[in-house]
Scaffold this active site. Structure first.
Site, PDB file in Angstrom:
ATOM      1  N   GLY A 145       0.818  -1.215   0.000  1.00 24.73           N
ATOM      2  CA  GLY A 145       0.000   0.000   0.000  1.00 24.73           C
ATOM      3  C   GLY A 145       0.851   1.265   0.000  1.00 24.73           C
ATOM      4  O   GLY A 145       0.334   2.372   0.199  1.00 24.73           O
ATOM      5  N   GLU A 151       6.505   2.921   8.138  1.00 22.69           N
ATOM      6  CA  GLU A 151       6.287   1.676   8.891  1.00 22.69           C
ATOM      7  C   GLU A 151       7.604   1.150   9.455  1.00 22.69           C
ATOM      8  O   GLU A 151       7.674   0.709  10.599  1.00 22.69           O
ATOM      9  CB  GLU A 151       5.676   0.612   7.976  1.00 22.69           C
ATOM     10  CG  GLU A 151       4.227   0.892   7.621  1.00 22.69           C
ATOM     11  CD  GLU A 151       3.635  -0.152   6.686  1.00 22.69           C
ATOM     12  OE1 GLU A 151       2.411  -0.271   6.658  1.00 22.69           O
ATOM     13  OE2 GLU A 151       4.393  -0.841   5.977  1.00 22.69           O
TER      14      GLU A 151
HETATM   15  O1  LIG Z   1       2.023  -0.345   2.503  1.00 26.02           O
HETATM   16  C1  LIG Z   1       1.264  -1.068   3.100  1.00 26.02           C
HETATM   17  C2  LIG Z   1       1.621  -1.854   4.268  1.00 26.02           C
HETATM   18  O2  LIG Z   1       2.917  -2.345   4.282  1.00 26.02           O
HETATM   19  C3  LIG Z   1       0.605  -2.918   4.645  1.00 26.02           C
HETATM   20  O3  LIG Z   1       0.814  -3.214   5.994  1.00 26.02           O
HETATM   21  C4  LIG Z   1       0.714  -4.187   3.828  1.00 26.02           C
HETATM   22  O4  LIG Z   1       0.593  -3.885   2.471  1.00 26.02           O
HETATM   23  C5  LIG Z   1      -0.370  -5.208   4.221  1.00 26.02           C
HETATM   24  O5  LIG Z   1      -1.623  -4.660   3.986  1.00 26.02           O
HETATM   25  P1  LIG Z   1      -2.978  -5.442   4.230  1.00 26.02           P
HETATM   26  O6  LIG Z   1      -3.169  -5.538   5.688  1.00 26.02           O
HETATM   27  O7  LIG Z   1      -4.011  -4.607   3.566  1.00 26.02           O
HETATM   28  O8  LIG Z   1      -2.818  -6.766   3.573  1.00 26.02           O
END
Ligand SMILES: O=C[C@H](O)[C@H](O)[C@H](O)COP(=O)(O)O
Length: 279
Positions: A145, A151
């Site tokens: 995302g 993060e």
């Molecule tokens: O950039 C986005 C983050 O790293 C999210 O934590 C990762 O993509 C997982 O997202 P989701 O919980 O929607 O699978």
């Protein structure tokens, strides 16, 4: 925001992301236990339920009162925030939440949680975050995302990083299920030379991530671009070494490879159980 609104928001995000994944044919191979047939019918509900049980369990086990908590990004974190808000209301839990993205900040504010930042809260007890894939050594791909930089910073300030995910993220090796590549956040002016250098050194293909509802590239919360590195094939690489080399390239801001960062992962499974994995 009401519980119903949070739930609906999570369903919409989940639907959007997972439809993208399926239409882009990114889950060409899904492990036996996670066979695609289990997605049919109540596709998003079952994935959302899996996310919810993992998120709630992790929040209950890791978040104590009078602590500072890192709030990750993505569709699974919505359920962690939902549970935090519930505990604040019901138990009087006292926490400060440090966001990892614009989305996380919005979730904190909309759920009436106390918003913190690294200036005032440089040390966190725990960071709770989602992942695009977790391998058997607890190496993560993150950044699907586009939120990997903040993060990683927030996780690095936390005593523990806890991962919450549904069963489709639980892999033996990176690339087994997640087919969108490893996100690499880069300074815009350098994206072409970086692409060429990584392809020459490691092989594979790097794609500039394009925006969905805007012409042109996806721009991160930090004003950078994302290159999605489709590395050659699913492999058991020395990801710490690869990550170290990538970070040496001028213009690479951060990678979505999280090596030696996560303490424990919680996977909500299709049968309603929660599987855990530790390093
Ligand atoms: O950039 C986005 C983050 O790293 C999210 O934590 C990762 O993509 C997982 O997202 P989701 O919980 O929607 O699978």
């Amino acid at each position: 925001m009401t519980r119903a609104t949070v739930k609906r928001l999570a369903q919409v995000i989940d639907c959007h992301w997972n439809l993208n994944r399926l239409t882009n044919n990114t889950f060409t191979s899904v492990s036996k236990t996670n066979s695609r047939s289990s997605y049919t019918g109540k596709l998003n509900m079952s994935l959302n339920e899996a996310k919810r049980i993992a998120a709630h369990r992790a929040v209950d086990e890791w978040v104590k009162t009078n602590t500072t908590v890192g709030i990750g990004s993505g569709s699974t974190v919505v359920f962690a925030v939902e549970r935090l808000a519930e505990r604040v209301r019901k138990e009087g839990l006292k926490i400060i939440c440090v966001p990892t993205s614009f989305q996380a900040r919005q979730l904190i504010v909309e759920n009436d949680l106390t918003l913190g930042d690294l200036d005032r809260n440089p040390k966190l007890a725990v960071a709770i975050d989602g992942a695009d894939e977790v391998d058997r050594n607890m190496v993560l791909i993150k950044g699907g995302g586009g939120c990997l930089l903040q993060e990683k910073i927030v996780a690095s300030c936390a005593e523990k990083m806890v991962v919450i995910a549904d069963y489709t993220k639980n892999s033996e090796y990176l690339g087994e299920q997640y087919r969108k590549g490893i996100p690499i956040e880069v300074v815009p002016m350098a994206y072409v030379p970086i692409k060429e250098r990584i392809a020459a050194r490691f092989g594979g293909e790097l794609k500039l991530r394009m925006a969905v509802a805007k012409a042109g590239p996806c721009v991160t919360d930090n004003g950078n671009f994302i290159l999605d590195w489709h590395f050659k094939e699913s492999c058991d690489c020395d990801w710490a070494k690869v990550n170290g080399e990538l970070l040496q390239i001028p213009g690479v801001v951060e990678t979505g490879l999280f090596v030696n960062m996560a303490t424990k992962a919680y996977f909500g499974m299709a049968d309603g159980s929660v599987k855990t994995q530790e390093k």
